[in-house]
Design a protein around this motif. Structure first.
Motif, PDB file in Angstrom:
ATOM      1  N   GLU A   1      18.269  29.147  42.157  1.00 34.37           N
ATOM      2  CA  GLU A   1      19.205  28.891  41.058  1.00 34.37           C
ATOM      3  C   GLU A   1      18.844  27.593  40.345  1.00 34.37           C
ATOM      4  O   GLU A   1      18.996  27.488  39.143  1.00 34.37           O
ATOM      5  N   GLY A   2      18.349  26.616  41.084  1.00 30.25           N
ATOM      6  CA  GLY A   2      17.940  25.363  40.466  1.00 30.25           C
ATOM      7  C   GLY A   2      16.835  25.566  39.451  1.00 30.25           C
ATOM      8  O   GLY A   2      16.805  24.928  38.400  1.00 30.25           O
ATOM      9  N   ALA A   3      15.917  26.459  39.765  1.00 27.03           N
ATOM     10  CA  ALA A   3      14.825  26.756  38.846  1.00 27.03           C
ATOM     11  C   ALA A   3      15.303  27.598  37.670  1.00 27.03           C
ATOM     12  O   ALA A   3      14.772  27.485  36.567  1.00 27.03           O
ATOM     13  N   LEU A   4      16.305  28.425  37.905  1.00 26.38           N
ATOM     14  CA  LEU A   4      16.807  29.304  36.844  1.00 26.38           C
ATOM     15  C   LEU A   4      17.762  28.593  35.884  1.00 26.38           C
ATOM     16  O   LEU A   4      17.939  29.037  34.751  1.00 26.38           O
ATOM     17  N   GLY A   5      18.341  27.489  36.306  1.00 25.94           N
ATOM     18  CA  GLY A   5      19.316  26.777  35.475  1.00 25.94           C
ATOM     19  C   GLY A   5      18.814  26.441  34.080  1.00 25.94           C
ATOM     20  O   GLY A   5      19.498  26.727  33.089  1.00 25.94           O
ATOM     21  N   PRO A   6      17.622  25.847  33.956  1.00 24.93           N
ATOM     22  CA  PRO A   6      17.123  25.524  32.616  1.00 24.93           C
ATOM     23  C   PRO A   6      16.893  26.769  31.748  1.00 24.93           C
ATOM     24  O   PRO A   6      17.110  26.717  30.536  1.00 24.93           O
TER      25      PRO A   6
END
Length: 163
Positions: free
Chosen positions: A117-122
Motif C-alpha cells: 500500500e505504501g508503494a501504491l499510495g503515490p
C-alpha cells in the motif's frame, strides 16, 4: 568522455541528471539514447515522464511526451511503471479520461505484482488528481535534496529502474 553513439551511456547519464534535478540536460541525453536505440525502455519511460511532469514548465512538453509514450511505451503488455508514465503523459496533454484508465490499469498491475500500500499510495494520489482534472507535476527540489522521481517508494519489482 561520453561516446556520442553509445545509447546506454546516454541513458545512464540522462537518468543521473534527472535524479540531480538537471532536467534540460537529462532530456537531451535520454532523447539521444532513445534516438540511438528505440528499444531502451527505461530511457523512453524516463524521457516521457520528465517531459510530462517536470517541475519547471519550460522543461515540460506534453504533446511530445504523449507522442513518445504512444510510440515507445505502448506494446502488447505494459507494466505498471509504463502505464503510470502513459497516464502522466495523457493527463499532461489534457486527456484525463484516458489518464484515469491508464492509472487504474497501472494500479491493477502493481497490485497483481504484490506491491505494498505504501508503494501504491503515490499512484492513487495521481489517480485522484486525474479524476479531478489535474495533471501530475513533480515537486521541485528544495535545498540539497534531489528532485523526487515518480513514486517515493517504488514497488519491489521496479527496484532496478529509476523514474
Amino acid at each position: 568522455a561520453l561516446d556520442p553513439a553509445h545509447a546506454a551511456a546516454h541513458e545512464h547519464l540522462g537518468t543521473l541528471l534527472l535524479v540531480a534535478g538537471r532536467h534540460a540536460e537529462a532530456i537531451e541525453h535520454l532523447a539521444r539514447s532513445v534516438e540511438l536505440d528505440p528499444e531502451r525502455a527505461t530511457a523512453a519511460n524516463n524521457l516521457v515522464w520528465v517531459l510530462a511532469t517536470a517541475p519547471n514548465p519550460a522543461h515540460r512538453d506534453p504533446a511530445r511526451a504523449l507522442a513518445l509514450a504512444r510510440r515507445l511505451l505502448v506494446g502488447e503488455v505494459l507494466d505498471g511503471g509504463a502505464l503510470d508514465t502513459l497516464a502522466a503523459a495523457q493527463a499532461a496533454s489534457g486527456d484525463f479520461d484516458a489518464a484515469v484508465r491508464s492509472a487504474v490499469q497501472a494500479i491493477d498491475a502493481y497490485e497483481s505484482g504484490g506491491a505494498s500500500e505504501g508503494a501504491l499510495g503515490p499512484l492513487r494520489q495521481r489517480l485522484a488528481g486525474y479524476r479531478a482534472g489535474r495533471a501530475w507535476v513533480e515537486p521541485a527540489a528544495t535545498g540539497d535534496a534531489p528532485a523526487q522521481l515518480g513514486e517515493p517508494a517504488a514497488p519491489p519489482s521496479r527496484e532496478d529502474e529509476t523514474r
